[in-house]
Design a protein around this motif. Structure first.
Motif, PDB file in Angstrom:
ATOM      1  N   ARG A  92       0.821  -1.218   0.000  1.00 32.65           N
ATOM      2  CA  ARG A  92       0.000   0.000   0.000  1.00 32.65           C
ATOM      3  C   ARG A  92       0.851   1.263   0.000  1.00 32.65           C
ATOM      4  NH1 ARG A  92      -2.130   0.312   4.874  1.00 32.65           N
ATOM      5  NH2 ARG A  92      -1.200  -1.550   5.752  1.00 32.65           N
ATOM      6  N   LEU A  93       2.186   1.109   0.016  1.00 33.58           N
ATOM      7  CA  LEU A  93       3.037   2.283   0.235  1.00 33.58           C
ATOM      8  C   LEU A  93       3.202   3.149  -1.014  1.00 33.58           C
ATOM      9  CD1 LEU A  93       5.918   1.138   2.593  1.00 33.58           C
ATOM     10  CD2 LEU A  93       4.162   2.837   3.009  1.00 33.58           C
ATOM     11  N   ILE A  94       3.480   2.540  -2.150  1.00 31.19           N
ATOM     12  CA  ILE A  94       3.822   3.316  -3.342  1.00 31.19           C
ATOM     13  C   ILE A  94       2.861   3.044  -4.501  1.00 31.19           C
ATOM     14  CG2 ILE A  94       5.593   3.710  -5.096  1.00 31.19           C
ATOM     15  CD1 ILE A  94       6.539   4.797  -2.524  1.00 31.19           C
ATOM     16  N   GLU A  95       2.547   1.774  -4.705  1.00 34.10           N
ATOM     17  CA  GLU A  95       1.851   1.399  -5.931  1.00 34.10           C
ATOM     18  C   GLU A  95       0.510   2.102  -6.143  1.00 34.10           C
ATOM     19  OE1 GLU A  95       1.544  -2.763  -6.618  1.00 34.10           O
ATOM     20  OE2 GLU A  95       0.800  -2.452  -8.652  1.00 34.10           O
ATOM     21  N   PRO A  96      -0.366   2.202  -5.110  1.00 31.53           N
ATOM     22  CA  PRO A  96      -1.649   2.862  -5.357  1.00 31.53           C
ATOM     23  C   PRO A  96      -1.484   4.287  -5.889  1.00 31.53           C
ATOM     24  CG  PRO A  96      -1.684   1.754  -3.246  1.00 31.53           C
ATOM     25  CD  PRO A  96      -0.273   1.700  -3.732  1.00 31.53           C
ATOM     26  N   ASP A  97      -0.473   5.007  -5.393  1.00 27.33           N
ATOM     27  CA  ASP A  97      -0.307   6.393  -5.835  1.00 27.33           C
ATOM     28  C   ASP A  97       0.183   6.488  -7.274  1.00 27.33           C
ATOM     29  OD1 ASP A  97      -1.259   7.443  -3.560  1.00 27.33           O
ATOM     30  OD2 ASP A  97       0.667   8.021  -2.703  1.00 27.33           O
ATOM     31  N   ILE A  98       0.924   5.487  -7.732  1.00 31.85           N
ATOM     32  CA  ILE A  98       1.308   5.481  -9.150  1.00 31.85           C
ATOM     33  C   ILE A  98       0.073   5.192  -9.987  1.00 31.85           C
ATOM     34  CG2 ILE A  98       2.674   4.299 -10.912  1.00 31.85           C
ATOM     35  CD1 ILE A  98       4.825   3.834  -8.901  1.00 31.85           C
ATOM     36  N   GLU A  99      -0.715   4.194  -9.567  1.00 29.88           N
ATOM     37  CA  GLU A  99      -1.884   3.795 -10.349  1.00 29.88           C
ATOM     38  C   GLU A  99      -2.936   4.891 -10.405  1.00 29.88           C
ATOM     39  OE1 GLU A  99      -3.400   0.140  -8.900  1.00 29.88           O
ATOM     40  OE2 GLU A  99      -1.804  -1.018  -9.838  1.00 29.88           O
ATOM     41  N   LEU A 100      -3.088   5.639  -9.317  1.00 35.41           N
ATOM     42  CA  LEU A 100      -4.121   6.673  -9.287  1.00 35.41           C
ATOM     43  C   LEU A 100      -3.669   7.944  -9.992  1.00 35.41           C
ATOM     44  CD1 LEU A 100      -5.273   6.201  -5.599  1.00 35.41           C
ATOM     45  CD2 LEU A 100      -6.666   5.801  -7.607  1.00 35.41           C
ATOM     46  N   GLY A 101      -2.418   8.020 -10.393  1.00 33.98           N
ATOM     47  CA  GLY A 101      -1.935   9.193 -11.120  1.00 33.98           C
ATOM     48  C   GLY A 101      -1.376  10.284 -10.224  1.00 33.98           C
ATOM     49  N   PHE A 102      -1.222  10.001  -8.935  1.00 35.50           N
ATOM     50  CA  PHE A 102      -0.708  11.038  -8.036  1.00 35.50           C
ATOM     51  C   PHE A 102       0.719  11.435  -8.400  1.00 35.50           C
ATOM     52  CE2 PHE A 102      -4.271  10.017  -5.321  1.00 35.50           C
ATOM     53  CZ  PHE A 102      -4.547  11.227  -4.739  1.00 35.50           C
ATOM     54  N   PHE A 103       1.565  10.421  -8.679  1.00 38.31           N
ATOM     55  CA  PHE A 103       2.966  10.747  -8.959  1.00 38.31           C
ATOM     56  C   PHE A 103       3.088  11.602 -10.221  1.00 38.31           C
ATOM     57  CE2 PHE A 103       4.085   7.490  -5.851  1.00 38.31           C
ATOM     58  CZ  PHE A 103       5.174   8.078  -5.245  1.00 38.31           C
ATOM     59  N   ASP A 104       2.212  11.349 -11.221  1.00 41.27           N
ATOM     60  CA  ASP A 104       2.230  12.182 -12.436  1.00 41.27           C
ATOM     61  C   ASP A 104       1.915  13.629 -12.085  1.00 41.27           C
ATOM     62  OD1 ASP A 104       2.737   9.937 -13.837  1.00 41.27           O
ATOM     63  OD2 ASP A 104       0.757   9.758 -14.766  1.00 41.27           O
ATOM     64  N   GLN A 105       0.854  13.815 -11.290  1.00 37.71           N
ATOM     65  CA  GLN A 105       0.443  15.179 -10.953  1.00 37.71           C
ATOM     66  C   GLN A 105       1.511  15.888 -10.124  1.00 37.71           C
ATOM     67  OE1 GLN A 105      -2.117  16.840 -12.095  1.00 37.71           O
ATOM     68  NE2 GLN A 105      -3.078  15.144 -13.175  1.00 37.71           N
ATOM     69  N   TRP A 106       2.173  15.141  -9.219  1.00 35.73           N
ATOM     70  CA  TRP A 106       3.241  15.766  -8.431  1.00 35.73           C
ATOM     71  C   TRP A 106       4.409  16.139  -9.331  1.00 35.73           C
ATOM     72  CZ3 TRP A 106       2.357  11.290  -4.551  1.00 35.73           C
ATOM     73  CH2 TRP A 106       1.361  11.652  -3.639  1.00 35.73           C
ATOM     74  N   ALA A 107       4.729  15.272 -10.300  1.00 41.64           N
ATOM     75  CA  ALA A 107       5.839  15.564 -11.214  1.00 41.64           C
ATOM     76  C   ALA A 107       5.545  16.849 -11.987  1.00 41.64           C
ATOM     77  CB  ALA A 107       6.039  14.388 -12.177  1.00 41.64           C
ATOM     78  N   LEU A 108       4.291  17.033 -12.427  1.00 42.85           N
ATOM     79  CA  LEU A 108       3.938  18.241 -13.177  1.00 42.85           C
ATOM     80  C   LEU A 108       4.065  19.489 -12.307  1.00 42.85           C
ATOM     81  CD1 LEU A 108       0.788  17.063 -15.135  1.00 42.85           C
ATOM     82  CD2 LEU A 108       3.097  17.374 -15.986  1.00 42.85           C
ATOM     83  N   ARG A 109       3.911  19.320 -11.001  1.00 41.15           N
ATOM     84  CA  ARG A 109       4.024  20.460 -10.095  1.00 41.15           C
ATOM     85  C   ARG A 109       5.464  20.649  -9.622  1.00 41.15           C
ATOM     86  NH1 ARG A 109      -0.917  18.702 -10.221  1.00 41.15           N
ATOM     87  NH2 ARG A 109      -2.697  19.959  -9.633  1.00 41.15           N
ATOM     88  N   GLY A 110       6.376  19.887 -10.207  1.00 40.75           N
ATOM     89  CA  GLY A 110       7.793  20.082  -9.911  1.00 40.75           C
ATOM     90  C   GLY A 110       8.222  19.570  -8.549  1.00 40.75           C
ATOM     91  N   ILE A 111       7.431  18.647  -7.959  1.00 38.50           N
ATOM     92  CA  ILE A 111       7.842  18.049  -6.682  1.00 38.50           C
ATOM     93  C   ILE A 111       8.620  16.780  -7.018  1.00 38.50           C
ATOM     94  CG2 ILE A 111       7.068  17.183  -4.453  1.00 38.50           C
ATOM     95  CD1 ILE A 111       4.431  18.650  -4.931  1.00 38.50           C
ATOM     96  N   ALA A 112       9.899  16.747  -6.640  1.00 38.86           N
ATOM     97  CA  ALA A 112      10.755  15.627  -7.038  1.00 38.86           C
ATOM     98  C   ALA A 112      10.320  14.352  -6.341  1.00 38.86           C
ATOM     99  CB  ALA A 112      12.204  15.940  -6.707  1.00 38.86           C
ATOM    100  N   GLU A 113      10.437  13.242  -7.058  1.00 43.92           N
ATOM    101  CA  GLU A 113      10.094  11.934  -6.490  1.00 43.92           C
ATOM    102  C   GLU A 113      10.922  11.668  -5.228  1.00 43.92           C
ATOM    103  OE1 GLU A 113      10.553  12.439  -9.685  1.00 43.92           O
ATOM    104  OE2 GLU A 113       8.604  11.907 -10.531  1.00 43.92           O
ATOM    105  N   GLU A 114      12.167  12.151  -5.223  1.00 47.35           N
ATOM    106  CA  GLU A 114      13.041  11.928  -4.075  1.00 47.35           C
ATOM    107  C   GLU A 114      12.426  12.507  -2.798  1.00 47.35           C
ATOM    108  OE1 GLU A 114      14.068  12.704  -7.034  1.00 47.35           O
ATOM    109  OE2 GLU A 114      15.620  11.264  -7.544  1.00 47.35           O
TER     110      GLU A 114
END
Lengths: 192, 219
Positions: free
Chosen positions: B72-94
Motif C-alpha cells: 500500500r506504500l507506493i503502488e496505489p499512488d502510481i496507479e491513481l496518477g498522483f505521482f504524475d500530478q506531483w511531477a507536473l508540479r515540480g515536486i521531485a520523487e526523491e
C-alpha cells in the motif's frame, strides 16, 4: 496569465518494438489550441505524456514554457476520501486558489467518497483540480469521456475562457470538440 | 517547497496512521502482538528459555510487521496518477519518497516500540533486556521503514509485487537483524550503534533508489 509556449520538434514515439508516430512537430503560443485526432491506439495519450514530460520521447525534443496541467483517465483523487477533502488536498498543494465547484455541479457531491462517483463525476472533479491549479498549458487527454452533453458544453466553454486568458490547450480526443480557432492534427499523418 | 512537503506528510499520515483510510493500519501492530503471544505456546513456558530468546522474537516480529503494509506504500499512488500530478508540479520523487519514509516509520515504529513493552511482559524479559530491545528498535526501525519504501517502489507495478516485496525485504534486513538482535546477546551498545549505522545507510540510499524506481515504473 504568464507567457506560455509549447514547442515539439520532430517527435517520435515507440511502444515496445512498434513506432507509433514519427516526425511530428507542433508549436503553440498563448491563446492557441490544437486537437489531436486519430483512432484508438494510434498514440494520442502517448503524445500527451511525452509533452507533459512523463514519458521519454523515442526521438525529438519538447520545450514547454509555463505550468502544465494534465487531465487523463486517472483523476488522482483518493478513492476512499469524500470528494471535498480529496479536492482540498490539491487546493492546499496548489496554493488555495478558489475552484469552480459550483459551476462543475459538484457542490452536492462533496461528502460522497470518490470511489462512489461515476466516470463523468470523476472527470468533473479532475476539471476542478485543473482549474484550481491555474496552469497555463492544459493537456487534456480524452477530456469528454463519460461526460453528458451539458458537461461537454461546459468543458468547451472552460477551454474557450482559458484561451481567452492567454493559455494553451492541447486536446487529445476522438470526439468532436467545439472550440473557436482551434487547429486540428491527425496523428494518422505521422504513422510510419 | 516545504509547504508542499508538509501537505504530502499530512496526506501520508492520514493514510497510514491508525484509522487510516487505506485500511488495515492496526494490522502490523496486532500481528506483532499475536506473534509475541503465540511464541510461548510454541516453545513451552520455560521462563529461562523465553527470557533468552524473547528479544530475538520481538525483532523477527518487528521485521514481519514492517513488511505487511508494503503493497500500500507506493503502488496505489502510481496507479491513481498522483505521482504524475506531483511531477507536473515540480515536486521531485526523491522528496515524496523521503516524506513517505517518515510517514511509514511514524505509523509503525513508535507503535511497535510501545507494543514491545507488552510483548516483553508476555515473554518475561527483564528490564535490562527490554531497554536494549527498545534502543535497538529505535535505531533499527527507521532503516526498516526506508528499506520497505525502497522495495515497495522497486516492486510497484510488477505482477505479484506484494509477495516479491516481502521476499526482497527479508534478506536485505539481515544486517539490521544481526546487529539489532545481536546487541541482546552481547549486552553491549556497539550492536545498537551498528544497527543505527545500517539504518543511516538505508535512509541515505532510499530517496534516490526509490525515486528512480518510481520514475521507471511510470514509463
Amino acid at each position: 496569465m504568464q507567457v506560455c509556449t509549447l514547442t515539439a520538434s520532430d517527435l517520435a514515439c515507440r511502444r515496445g518494438d512498434r513506432v507509433l508516430f514519427r516526425g511530428l512537430s507542433l508549436e503553440l503560443r498563448g491563446g492557441e489550441a490544437c486537437q489531436i485526432t486519430g483512432a484508438n491506439g494510434i498514440g494520442k495519450s502517448s503524445l500527451i505524456r511525452i509533452i507533459a514530460g512523463l514519458m521519454p520521447a523515442f526521438a525529438g525534443s519538447v520545450a514547454v514554457e509555463g505550468q502544465i496541467g494534465l487531465i487523463d483517465e486517472r483523476p488522482a483523487l483518493d478513492p476512499q476520501l469524500p470528494l471535498g477533502p480529496a479536492l482540498s488536498f490539491w487546493q492546499r498543494l496548489d496554493g488555495g486558489a478558489e475552484s469552480a465547484i459550483e459551476r462543475l455541479g459538484l457542490a452536492n457531491l462533496l461528502d460522497v467518497p470518490v470511489r462512489y462517483l461515476s466516470t463523468g463525476q470523476k472527470k468533473r472533479a479532475a476539471l476542478a483540480r485543473l482549474l484550481g491549479q491555474k496552469a497555463a498549458v492544459w493537456l487534456l487527454d480524452e477530456p469528454l469521456n463519460g461526460l453528458d452533453s451539458q458537461a461537454v458544453q461546459l468543458v468547451e466553454a472552460l477551454a474557450g475562457e482559458h484561451l481567452a486568458q492567454g493559455g494553451i490547450c492541447l486536446i487529445a480526443s476522438h470526439q468532436p470538440f467545439a472550440l473557436e480557432g482551434m487547429g486540428r492534427m491527425a496523428l494518422a499523418d505521422y504513422t510510419p | 517547497m516545504s509547504a508542499s512537503l508538509f501537505q504530502l506528510l499530512r496526506r501520508d499520515l492520514g493514510m497510514l496512521l491508525f484509522g487510516g483510510r487505506r485500511g488495515g493500519t492496526m494490522l502490523p501492530l496486532l500481528f506483532f502482538l499475536a506473534v509475541a503471544m503465540l511464541f510461548p505456546f510454541a516453545v513451552g513456558p520455560d521462563p529461562r528459555l523465553l527470557a533468552r530468546t524473547g528479544g530475538g522474537v520481538i525483532w523477527v516480529a518487528a521485521l514481519l510487521a514492517a513488511i505487511l503494509p508494503l503493497d500500500r506504500l507506493i503502488e496505489p499512488d502510481i496507479e491513481l496518477g498522483f505521482f504524475d500530478q506531483w511531477a507536473l508540479r515540480g515536486i521531485a520523487e526523491e522528496w515524496i519518497v523521503t516524506v513517505r519514509v517518515l510517514a511509514h516509520w511514524l505509523s509503525f515504529g513508535p507503535p511497535l516500540m510501545l507494543a514491545a513493552i507488552v510483548s516483553a511482559a508476555l515473554l518475561g524479559l527483564d528490564g535490562q533486556t527490554l531497554k536494549l530491545v527498545e534502543l535497538g528498535l529505535l535505531a533499527g526501525t527507521p532503516g526498516l521503514a526506508a528499506l520497505g519504501v525502497m522495495v515497495a517502489a522497486v516492486t510497484a507495478g510488477l505482477r505479484g509485487g506484494a509477495a516479491l516485496a516481502g521476499l526482497l525485504v527479508i534478506p536485505l534486513a539481515v544486517p539490521l537483524l544481526v546487529f539489532g538482535a545481536g546487541s541482546l546477546a552481547t549486552g553491549g551498545e556497539s550492536g545498537i550503534a551498528l544497527t543505527a549505522a545500517v539504518s543511516l545507510v538505508l535512509l541515505a540510499m532510499t530517496p534516490f533508489a526509490a525515486g528512480a524506481a518510481v520514475r521507471a515504473a511510470r514509463g
